[in-house]
Design an enzyme around this catalytic site. Structure first.
Site, PDB file in Angstrom:
ATOM      1  N   ARG A   3     -15.694 -14.825  -1.903  1.00 50.75           N
ATOM      2  CA  ARG A   3     -14.361 -14.230  -1.971  1.00 50.75           C
ATOM      3  C   ARG A   3     -13.279 -15.264  -2.273  1.00 50.75           C
ATOM      4  O   ARG A   3     -12.302 -14.959  -2.945  1.00 50.75           O
ATOM      5  CB  ARG A   3     -14.072 -13.499  -0.649  1.00 50.75           C
ATOM      6  CG  ARG A   3     -12.666 -12.992  -0.564  1.00 50.75           C
ATOM      7  CD  ARG A   3     -12.501 -12.012   0.563  1.00 50.75           C
ATOM      8  NE  ARG A   3     -11.090 -11.812   0.856  1.00 50.75           N
ATOM      9  CZ  ARG A   3     -10.633 -11.098   1.857  1.00 50.75           C
ATOM     10  NH1 ARG A   3     -11.491 -10.489   2.676  1.00 50.75           N
ATOM     11  NH2 ARG A   3      -9.344 -10.956   2.068  1.00 50.75           N
ATOM     12  N   ASP A  42      -7.132 -15.084   3.042  1.00 45.61           N
ATOM     13  CA  ASP A  42      -6.179 -14.111   3.583  1.00 45.61           C
ATOM     14  C   ASP A  42      -5.501 -14.576   4.861  1.00 45.61           C
ATOM     15  O   ASP A  42      -5.901 -14.168   5.955  1.00 45.61           O
ATOM     16  CB  ASP A  42      -6.908 -12.784   3.834  1.00 45.61           C
ATOM     17  CG  ASP A  42      -5.939 -11.634   4.077  1.00 45.61           C
ATOM     18  OD1 ASP A  42      -4.725 -11.854   3.945  1.00 45.61           O
ATOM     19  OD2 ASP A  42      -6.402 -10.533   4.393  1.00 45.61           O
ATOM     20  N   GLU A  79      -8.221  -3.858  -2.689  1.00 42.00           N
ATOM     21  CA  GLU A  79      -8.521  -3.074  -1.488  1.00 42.00           C
ATOM     22  C   GLU A  79      -8.347  -1.575  -1.732  1.00 42.00           C
ATOM     23  O   GLU A  79      -7.710  -0.866  -0.948  1.00 42.00           O
ATOM     24  CB  GLU A  79      -7.649  -3.545  -0.316  1.00 42.00           C
ATOM     25  CG  GLU A  79      -7.854  -5.022  -0.020  1.00 42.00           C
ATOM     26  CD  GLU A  79      -7.171  -5.530   1.234  1.00 42.00           C
ATOM     27  OE1 GLU A  79      -6.076  -5.047   1.553  1.00 42.00           O
ATOM     28  OE2 GLU A  79      -7.753  -6.417   1.896  1.00 42.00           O
ATOM     29  N   ASN A 119       0.882  -1.171   0.000  1.00 38.07           N
ATOM     30  CA  ASN A 119       0.000   0.000   0.000  1.00 38.07           C
ATOM     31  C   ASN A 119       0.918   1.219   0.000  1.00 38.07           C
ATOM     32  O   ASN A 119       1.343   1.690   1.045  1.00 38.07           O
ATOM     33  CB  ASN A 119      -0.890   0.025   1.252  1.00 38.07           C
ATOM     34  CG  ASN A 119      -1.908  -1.107   1.242  1.00 38.07           C
ATOM     35  OD1 ASN A 119      -2.407  -1.498   0.189  1.00 38.07           O
ATOM     36  ND2 ASN A 119      -2.216  -1.630   2.415  1.00 38.07           N
ATOM     37  N   GLU A 172      -0.288 -11.442  11.568  1.00 37.78           N
ATOM     38  CA  GLU A 172      -1.514 -10.641  11.617  1.00 37.78           C
ATOM     39  C   GLU A 172      -2.705 -11.401  12.208  1.00 37.78           C
ATOM     40  O   GLU A 172      -3.387 -10.906  13.094  1.00 37.78           O
ATOM     41  CB  GLU A 172      -1.857 -10.162  10.198  1.00 37.78           C
ATOM     42  CG  GLU A 172      -3.163  -9.395  10.133  1.00 37.78           C
ATOM     43  CD  GLU A 172      -3.470  -8.878   8.732  1.00 37.78           C
ATOM     44  OE1 GLU A 172      -2.696  -9.138   7.789  1.00 37.78           O
ATOM     45  OE2 GLU A 172      -4.498  -8.201   8.587  1.00 37.78           O
TER      46      GLU A 172
HETATM   47  O1  GCW Z   1      -4.766  -9.037   5.180  1.00 39.18           O
HETATM   48  C1  GCW Z   1      -4.801  -7.809   4.577  1.00 39.18           C
HETATM   49  C2  GCW Z   1      -4.227  -6.862   5.585  1.00 39.18           C
HETATM   50  C3  GCW Z   1      -3.839  -5.548   4.977  1.00 39.18           C
HETATM   51  C4  GCW Z   1      -2.887  -5.828   3.823  1.00 39.18           C
HETATM   52  C5  GCW Z   1      -3.596  -6.721   2.810  1.00 39.18           C
HETATM   53  C6  GCW Z   1      -2.699  -7.118   1.658  1.00 39.18           C
HETATM   54  C7  GCW Z   1      -1.036  -4.564   3.015  1.00 39.18           C
HETATM   55  O2  GCW Z   1      -5.170  -6.681   6.611  1.00 39.18           O
HETATM   56  O3  GCW Z   1      -3.223  -4.790   5.978  1.00 39.18           O
HETATM   57  O4  GCW Z   1      -2.414  -4.667   3.221  1.00 39.18           O
HETATM   58  O5  GCW Z   1      -4.003  -7.897   3.432  1.00 39.18           O
HETATM   59  O6  GCW Z   1      -2.155  -8.216   1.707  1.00 39.18           O
HETATM   60  O7  GCW Z   1      -2.558  -6.365   0.718  1.00 39.18           O
END
Ligand code: GCW
Length: 640
Positions: A310, A339, A260, A176, A367
């Site tokens: 998803r 994810d 995103e 990001n 995370e």
């Molecule tokens: O799991 C999500 C995270 C975001 C992250 C995104 C990604 C960098 O919560 O923080 O952004 O994945 O992998 O792009």
């Protein structure tokens, strides 16, 4: 020095073999010289007195034979009563670290003939220019301070750590891309990027940058970032010409596009291939590559919509484009289709691509796996992912590269939780050789980090090996995922994501839980082809740990051992919590055997892990009890 040396903190070793007293050979390249220096320093730290003998060989010695080139093949073999290490400069580095590790663990002639399984083995940093780290749990960035990239003593130490486990790349900034990081490609920071590139390069680590697809608009002042627009192509071409000349160690770009809220080719009605290929063309003259992330899905889903799944999104977007990507593009695929949850099946896209290179992305930053406050050693998960066999072979044989979101920061111990360094270690070693066994990796890391005390080695190895399963048991059961607090992703909140836009629902009622992803549901299992997909689609054949990833089932569903689904979830939560308590106790038993500061820090982390594990257990179990009003068969306490 305000940071530790991790597994490179060589301990005194009274049993160094005689040959370690003499080092023969004079490497010519920077990397070869770094290898020689590492060897000298490592042996000295172990209590040896190595003498550099130039090219004179007068007795048992370590001979370094460097050849020119960049290949990574290492030959480390016995030569009389000594050892000979042969390879390019960077291969000498890998060989030296191998030798030092094995000497530290008491071996005399650790012969090794090896090439890495993948040419690209790297860490992705989600470091922001302001020094914060997205999903960072180990302090702030050591690459960015006060809004600017910096090259410090720590940059070099970091490069050593990477090389010592065979890693050869790192992406400096968050996918990001925002704020001052947008300027990394505009020339403003060429000087310091060059310095960073050179520092990393001495250890064979190449530098990558994350770029924003909208850079021509935002930094270039063009009216569009359309990948087919000639002015846009020219802008990227010019930008790369300058940047690659200024930063010699640069290997290419990592791109999060149409994901995103990030800009990407879809905005202009172009495909992901058109977007990636445009950048690929711009970096091609410099041997550059594009790592193009596949994390493309709708993050504005209506929770009422039951048709959109998803889990399907990445395959649906990218599989039809197979064959359309330039050969210097690698598609970057997260290990699971959603994810980074504690348990997901392997992303079907990784099994499907035939004509496109792929790089798998793991997440060492914990995370969703306890944020480096909980112990969760991820090597078993990585291995299970790499070992999975699809119709065209095992995942590990289909990949061209591997990366992971880094778990490092500027905390003195690098990873916040001292034991989380084992994730970094194991990741590097597995990228080099995915056949390595988890247990050996756990043992070696423990031994190198804490020295030869067998009580420590046994206890910590056991803890590492069971920690992922323990975490899974007390958090989200059977592949369900997403019971965490939205936003922070720490702690339980079973309905937290339920009525939200992220496409992560379990749709629990008083009778059933989960999303049906077989042919009668969203059809996601079809993406695996008939054999694997058929297995996942059939609840009776589906591996139980993934049951609720693939199926919607009644709480009364019978598991293979006869327990109901609900009872299994209750039991897992109680068992996971009890096992976490046992781990914490085992750690307490090591007092006096571990350096006191490390011991105290880890004990603190275990305290928090236990508090949080109990919370997870009671929240998830009570939530299901309230929904179902079915009590625990063993009469343990649940809360109304
Ligand atoms: O799991 C999500 C995270 C975001 C992250 C995104 C990604 C960098 O919560 O923080 O952004 O994945 O992998 O792009």
């Amino acid at each position: 020095m305000d940071y530790s040396l991790l597994w490179l903190d060589w301990k005194t070793n009274a049993l160094l073999p005689e040959y370690t007293g003499r080092i023969v050979g004079l490497p010519a390249t920077r990397q070869g010289k770094a290898a020689l220096r590492e060897l000298m320093n490592g042996l000295k730290a172990m209590g040896g007195e190595p003498e550099q003998c130039g090219n004179r060989e007068t007795g048992p010695a370590i001979r370094l034979t460097e050849y020119l080139g960049n290949d990574e093949k290492v030959t480390l073999r016995r030569r009389g009563e000594g050892m000979e290490l042969i390879g390019s400069g960077r291969a000498l580095l890998y060989g030296v670290f191998h030798l030092l590790r094995h000497l530290a663990m008491g071996e005399t002639y650790p012969e090794w003939e090896s090439s890495p399984a993948y040419p690209i083995r790297m860490l992705d940093h989600w470091d922001n220019a302001d020094g914060s780290i997205e999903r960072g749990y180990a302090g702030r960035s050591f690459f960015f301070r006060e809004g600017k990239p910096v090259c410090s003593a720590r940059t070099r130490e970091y490069a050593r750590l990477l090389a010592s486990v065979g890693l050869n790349g790192c992406c400096l900034n968050n996918v990001n891309v925002s704020g001052e990081a947008l300027e990394l490609i505009t020339g403003k920071y060429d000087g310091v990027l060059r310095e960073i590139g050179e520092t990393l390069g001495e250890y064979g680590v190449s530098l990558w940058l994350s770029v924003s697809f909208a850079a021509p608009l935002d930094q270039g002042g063009l009216p569009t970032a359309d990948p087919l627009d000639p002015a846009v192509r020219r802008w990227w071409g010019d930008t790369c010409a300058r940047l690659f000349a200024a930063v010699p160690g640069l290997a290419g770009f990592l791109v999060k596009a149409d994901s995103e809220g990030r800009p990407g080719p879809h905005i202009y009605g172009r495909t992901q291939a058109e977007g990636a290929n445009m950048l690929a063309e711009a970096v091609r003259p410099y041997g550059g590559r594009i790592l193009w992330r596949c994390f493309v899905y709708s993050c504005t889903q209506d929770w009422r919509d039951q048709r959109t799944d998803r889990a399907r999104a990445q395959y649906d977007t990218f599989a039809p484009l197979d064959g359309q990507f330039a050969d210097n593009v690698l598609l970057q695929i997260k290990n699971g289709p959603v994810d980074f949850q504690i348990r997901e099946p392997v992303s079907p896209l990784a099994l499907r691509l035939e004509k496109t290179k792929s790089i798998m992305e793991f997440q060492l930053a914990q995370e969703y796996t306890g944020q480096q406050r909980h112990l969760c050693w991820l090597a078993p998960m990585m291995k299970e992912t790499l070992d999975l066999r699809g119709p065209a072979g095992a995942v590990k044989d289909r990949l061209s590269a591997i990366c992971a979101v880094s778990n490092t920061g500027d905390d003195p111990n690098w990873t916040g939780h001292d034991l989380a360094a084992a994730n970094l270690y194991a990741f590097g070693r597995l990228c080099w050789d995915p056949e390595l066994e988890a247990e050996g990796l756990a043992r070696d890391w423990t031994r190198l980090t804490f020295g030869p005390d067998p009580a420590v080695t046994e206890t910590v190895t056991d803890m590492l090996l069971c920690s992922r399963e323990v975490y899974e048991q007390y958090t989200a059961p059977l592949g369900l995922g997403w019971l965490c607090v939205p936003g922070t992703h720490y702690g339980p909140s079973p309905e937290g994501y339920e009525y939200d836009r992220w496409g992560t629902y379990h749709r629990a009622t008083c009778r059933e839980i989960g999303v049906e992803r077989g042919p009668l549901g969203t059809g996601f299992t079809d993406q695996y082809g008939p054999e694997l997909g058929g297995m996942y689609a059939n609840a009776a054949a589906c591996p139980e740990e993934l049951l609720l990833f693939f199926h919607r089932l009644p709480y009364t569903y019978r598991m293979k051992d006869g327990r109901t689904l609900l009872q299994r979830i209750y039991d897992d939560h109680f068992a996971g919590c009890a096992r976490a308590e046992a781990m914490a106790k085992a750690w307490d038993g090591l007092e006096g055997r571990i350096p006191p500061d490390v011991f105290a820090r880890v004990r603190e982390r275990f305290r928090e892990q236990l508090r949080s594990a109990r919370e997870w257990r009671d929240v998830v179990n009570s939530w299901l009890y309230r929904l179902t009003l079915i009590p625990d068969e063993q009469g343990r306490e649940l809360y109304i």
